[in-house]
Design a protein around this motif. Sequence first.
Motif, PDB file in Angstrom:
ATOM      1  N   SER A  53       0.945  -1.379   0.142  1.00 37.21           N
ATOM      2  CA  SER A  53      -0.037  -0.068  -0.116  1.00 37.21           C
ATOM      3  C   SER A  53       0.858   1.272   0.049  1.00 37.21           C
ATOM      4  CB  SER A  53      -0.927   0.128   1.311  1.00 37.21           C
ATOM      5  OG  SER A  53      -1.990  -0.975   1.152  1.00 37.21           O
ATOM      6  N   MET A  56       2.320   1.865  -3.405  1.00 35.99           N
ATOM      7  CA  MET A  56       1.244   2.315  -4.368  1.00 35.99           C
ATOM      8  C   MET A  56       0.585   3.836  -4.024  1.00 35.99           C
ATOM      9  SD  MET A  56       0.573  -0.107  -6.672  1.00 35.99           S
ATOM     10  CE  MET A  56       0.652  -1.793  -6.879  1.00 35.99           C
ATOM     11  N   THR A  60       0.827   6.943  -6.721  1.00 36.62           N
ATOM     12  CA  THR A  60      -0.106   7.609  -7.065  1.00 36.62           C
ATOM     13  C   THR A  60       0.200   9.042  -6.817  1.00 36.62           C
ATOM     14  OG1 THR A  60      -2.493   7.461  -6.948  1.00 36.62           O
ATOM     15  CG2 THR A  60      -1.320   7.809  -4.858  1.00 36.62           C
ATOM     16  N   SER A 174      -1.793   1.907  -9.437  1.00 40.29           N
ATOM     17  CA  SER A 174      -1.963   2.215  -8.273  1.00 40.29           C
ATOM     18  C   SER A 174      -3.352   2.911  -7.907  1.00 40.29           C
ATOM     19  CB  SER A 174      -0.767   3.396  -7.754  1.00 40.29           C
ATOM     20  OG  SER A 174      -1.274   4.337  -8.549  1.00 40.29           O
ATOM     21  N   TYR A 177      -5.555  -0.285  -7.261  1.00 36.93           N
ATOM     22  CA  TYR A 177      -5.205  -0.979  -6.121  1.00 36.93           C
ATOM     23  C   TYR A 177      -5.731  -0.277  -4.898  1.00 36.93           C
ATOM     24  CZ  TYR A 177      -2.375  -2.735  -2.169  1.00 36.93           C
ATOM     25  OH  TYR A 177      -2.016  -3.124  -1.002  1.00 36.93           O
TER      26      TYR A 177
END
Length: 215
Positions: A53, A56, A60, A174, A177
């Motif tokens: 996370s 990602m 982003t 990203s 996700y």
Amino acid sequence: MKFTLKLSAALLISILFAAGFGLIALLVGFHRLNAFDRSIIRFMQGFETPGLSQVMKFFTAIGAGLPVTAIAVAIAMLLFFVLKHRRELILFVFALAGSQLLNVVLKLAFHRERPDIHRIIQVSGYSFPSGHSMGAFSLYGISAYLLWKHVPAKWGRSVLIAASAALVLAIGVSRIYLGVHYPSDVLGGYLASAFWLASSIWVYRKYDKRRANRT
């Protein structure tokens, strides 16, 4: 003749990308991709871990806001002060600004709400097409196009293209996700941005050809 064929190819490519976006938009409008979109989000979030996370979130973050502005300014300065390509700088700014404006218009036209399955981060605004995906494709795509001829070695050009493609893909992934975009949002963003870039390059090269003929 060779140059004319290249111009025609750029126009044809832009039309194909526009048709691709039109197809995705049509399917989104008729809600034909909802089940597919949700299944892909669930699949990708099945790999959710705190570490992934964070990765990602990093990708982003570099797809919008201050990081994108900093990268864009750095490339603009490289084109203007180092490579001395003022006309290419106009294409660079035109491609990026036009892509952002096109994204705003498309989002307002489609009014698609964001996914409500599981959001790892919270964002606002409409979903289709993905602004991060369009921004990343435009920035790294036009940068690769403009810097290509200034990289003499083939391996260097390969690295340039691979790095640009990897960044664009990672930023798009990203968004899926993190649960803030559907896969069709990302794909639609890529296609819309690809259309805009191809069209911008076609117009630029057509203008450049006319300018060369006058001199």
